[in-house]
Design a protein around this motif. Structure first.
Motif, PDB file in Angstrom:
ATOM      1  N   ILE A   1       0.833  -1.202   0.000  1.00 41.99           N
ATOM      2  CA  ILE A   1       0.000   0.000   0.000  1.00 41.99           C
ATOM      3  C   ILE A   1       0.863   1.247   0.000  1.00 41.99           C
ATOM      4  O   ILE A   1       0.602   2.205  -0.741  1.00 41.99           O
ATOM      5  N   ASP A   2       1.915   1.280   0.816  1.00 44.24           N
ATOM      6  CA  ASP A   2       2.820   2.434   0.845  1.00 44.24           C
ATOM      7  C   ASP A   2       3.500   2.645  -0.498  1.00 44.24           C
ATOM      8  O   ASP A   2       3.627   3.783  -0.972  1.00 44.24           O
ATOM      9  N   ARG A   3       3.925   1.542  -1.118  1.00 42.73           N
ATOM     10  CA  ARG A   3       4.574   1.648  -2.425  1.00 42.73           C
ATOM     11  C   ARG A   3       3.613   2.205  -3.473  1.00 42.73           C
ATOM     12  O   ARG A   3       3.970   3.092  -4.257  1.00 42.73           O
ATOM     13  N   LEU A   4       2.373   1.719  -3.452  1.00 42.61           N
ATOM     14  CA  LEU A   4       1.386   2.192  -4.428  1.00 42.61           C
ATOM     15  C   LEU A   4       0.997   3.647  -4.175  1.00 42.61           C
ATOM     16  O   LEU A   4       0.758   4.407  -5.116  1.00 42.61           O
ATOM     17  N   GLN A   5       0.930   4.062  -2.910  1.00 38.60           N
ATOM     18  CA  GLN A   5       0.624   5.464  -2.612  1.00 38.60           C
ATOM     19  C   GLN A   5       1.740   6.383  -3.104  1.00 38.60           C
ATOM     20  O   GLN A   5       1.469   7.459  -3.636  1.00 38.60           O
ATOM     21  N   GLN A   6       2.986   5.966  -2.949  1.00 39.46           N
ATOM     22  CA  GLN A   6       4.103   6.758  -3.451  1.00 39.46           C
ATOM     23  C   GLN A   6       4.053   6.848  -4.973  1.00 39.46           C
ATOM     24  O   GLN A   6       4.270   7.914  -5.550  1.00 39.46           O
ATOM     25  N   GLN A   7       3.727   5.738  -5.606  1.00 42.38           N
ATOM     26  CA  GLN A   7       3.613   5.727  -7.063  1.00 42.38           C
ATOM     27  C   GLN A   7       2.470   6.638  -7.514  1.00 42.38           C
ATOM     28  O   GLN A   7       2.604   7.364  -8.506  1.00 42.38           O
ATOM     29  N   LEU A   8       1.355   6.632  -6.782  1.00 42.05           N
ATOM     30  CA  LEU A   8       0.226   7.502  -7.112  1.00 42.05           C
ATOM     31  C   LEU A   8       0.615   8.967  -6.986  1.00 42.05           C
ATOM     32  O   LEU A   8       0.265   9.786  -7.844  1.00 42.05           O
ATOM     33  N   ARG A   9       1.365   9.321  -5.925  1.00 44.38           N
ATOM     34  CA  ARG A   9       1.823  10.707  -5.767  1.00 44.38           C
ATOM     35  C   ARG A   9       2.704  11.120  -6.935  1.00 44.38           C
ATOM     36  O   ARG A   9       2.581  12.240  -7.462  1.00 44.38           O
ATOM     37  N   ASP A  10       3.599  10.232  -7.366  1.00 41.59           N
ATOM     38  CA  ASP A  10       4.488  10.544  -8.486  1.00 41.59           C
ATOM     39  C   ASP A  10       3.696  10.761  -9.774  1.00 41.59           C
ATOM     40  O   ASP A  10       3.963  11.699 -10.533  1.00 41.59           O
ATOM     41  N   VAL A  11       2.712   9.910 -10.019  1.00 38.97           N
ATOM     42  CA  VAL A  11       1.908  10.031 -11.240  1.00 38.97           C
ATOM     43  C   VAL A  11       1.068  11.298 -11.206  1.00 38.97           C
ATOM     44  O   VAL A  11       0.932  11.999 -12.222  1.00 38.97           O
ATOM     45  N   ARG A  12       0.515  11.634 -10.042  1.00 34.09           N
ATOM     46  CA  ARG A  12      -0.263  12.881  -9.942  1.00 34.09           C
ATOM     47  C   ARG A  12       0.610  14.097 -10.211  1.00 34.09           C
ATOM     48  O   ARG A  12       0.198  15.036 -10.884  1.00 34.09           O
ATOM     49  N   PHE A  13       1.823  14.101  -9.666  1.00 35.33           N
ATOM     50  CA  PHE A  13       2.735  15.210  -9.900  1.00 35.33           C
ATOM     51  C   PHE A  13       3.080  15.314 -11.378  1.00 35.33           C
ATOM     52  O   PHE A  13       3.116  16.412 -11.943  1.00 35.33           O
TER      53      PHE A  13
END
Length: 116
Positions: A63-75
């Protein structure tokens, strides 16, 4: 009478020594024999809880890895959107047309409606 007490205490000391426990002699004790089923159940539950905790920790890491990936994609989406907004301005479009020598010009007359 004192000799009996001394022999009993020596037996108890002898009974719970490290060699006695590691040698497996403790498994012959009345308490262990009587409660074998309960002890097996407790051991099984302990293994179940340890496995469950391990599974939960793995899922939390995912979950932490996917949340970090989501933040990167949003940016990245935000930066691409702002770049597109900057490039779609009329002045920027005119500069790009001149740089690429497309031969297009800005209309001198404003557009008009044919039907009202």
């Amino acid at each position: 009478m004192e000799e009996k007490r001394q022999t009993r205490t020596r037996k108890k000391e002898k009974r719970f020594s490290l060699l006695y426990v590691l040698g497996g002699g403790i498994l012959k004790e009345d308490f262990i024999v009587k409660h074998t089923r309960m002890l097996v159940l407790i051991v099984v539950l302990i293994f179940f809880f340890i496995g469950n905790r391990y599974s939960c920790m793995q899922k939390l890491k995912e979950i932490d890895r996917l949340q970090q990936q989501l933040r990167d994609v949003r940016f990245e989406a935000l930066s691409v959107s702002s770049e597109l907004t900057g490039n779609s301005r009329q002045s920027q479009v005119e500069v790009l047309i001149e740089q690429n020598n497309l031969g297009l010009e800005v209309a001198k007359t404003p557009p008009f409606e044919l039907y009202k």
